[in-house]
Design a protein around this motif. Sequence first.
Motif, PDB file in Angstrom:
ATOM      1  N   ILE A 194     -21.992-105.923  -8.592  1.00 16.66           N
ATOM      2  CA  ILE A 194     -23.175-106.744  -8.110  1.00 16.66           C
ATOM      3  C   ILE A 194     -24.349-105.825  -8.015  1.00 16.66           C
ATOM      4  N   GLU A 195     -24.057-104.766  -7.392  1.00 12.41           N
ATOM      5  CA  GLU A 195     -25.398-103.481  -7.119  1.00 12.41           C
ATOM      6  C   GLU A 195     -25.888-103.136  -8.364  1.00 12.41           C
ATOM      7  N   GLU A 196     -24.839-103.095  -9.377  1.00 12.72           N
ATOM      8  CA  GLU A 196     -25.629-102.311 -10.684  1.00 12.72           C
ATOM      9  C   GLU A 196     -26.438-103.320 -11.311  1.00 12.72           C
ATOM     10  N   GLN A 197     -26.267-104.563 -11.008  1.00 11.74           N
ATOM     11  CA  GLN A 197     -26.987-105.817 -11.904  1.00 11.74           C
ATOM     12  C   GLN A 197     -28.224-106.200 -10.747  1.00 11.74           C
ATOM     13  N   LEU A 198     -28.504-105.647  -9.811  1.00 11.13           N
ATOM     14  CA  LEU A 198     -29.543-105.973  -8.906  1.00 11.13           C
ATOM     15  C   LEU A 198     -30.644-105.092  -8.812  1.00 11.13           C
ATOM     16  N   ASN A 199     -32.096-105.622  -8.810  1.00 11.29           N
ATOM     17  CA  ASN A 199     -33.110-104.713  -8.636  1.00 11.29           C
ATOM     18  C   ASN A 199     -33.135-104.075  -7.361  1.00 11.29           C
TER      19      ASN A 199
END
Length: 255
Positions: A194-199
Amino acid sequence: MTKILIIEDEIPARKKLKRFIEEVNSSTEIIAELDTVQSAVFFLKSHQPDLIFSDIELLDGNAFEIYQQVYISCPIIFTTAYDQFWMDAFDGNGIAYLLKPFSKERFQKAWDKYLLLGNATSNEENAIVNLTKLFQQNFIKKQYKKRFSINTNQGIYFLETENILFFEADEGIIFAYDTKGKKHLLTETTLKEIEEQLNPLDFFRINRSEFVHKPYIEKIERYKKNTLAIKLKGFETYLKTSQSNTATFREWIEK
């Protein structure tokens, strides 16, 4: 002395740019502040700045109309609230693409890239090409996920990222809570995914199991020593920062 042209139709954004420019450790001169396509075309027919800061959506049209009508030899740092123009920005002299609202840190990185370009005295044309490719690659990597697919027995529906209050990991299962407090089961297996896909400007991991969305942070209270309690809009339960993340969270929330 770096001669700078600002093309920006929003007064607050123009003031912010001028403040950031004044704070750089370089000799600069803002030679003009323009807010329309027409005025920029007229100005650039008789002036050549060293650097342009250019918004894209202007009062009378799109800034790319300017660069189609006049020859520009200097680099351009684009500043805009829209991410759909980035490919057009790098087709020409664009060397950086600052999405509003951008921080002083992101401005400084763009400025440093301009200085790097200026120091490339040999084979300048190739230097521009190579730097532009680098900036394109960096921007591509920062295309963040705009929606998540939710699988159910009835089919698949979509949850827009902008409507997510926070993400939660519960015994290895990932959930997203929307603005109505509804809980959605996600197919992503870890919070790391999730973290890798969020701004990172919008979302922050406050502890081992929760990511909060900045626009929905309503109130922050002291909880215990080195921890904070966070109230999200429309959600009754307070979320807690971990001691190890509290200091970084304080810095992040101010950006």
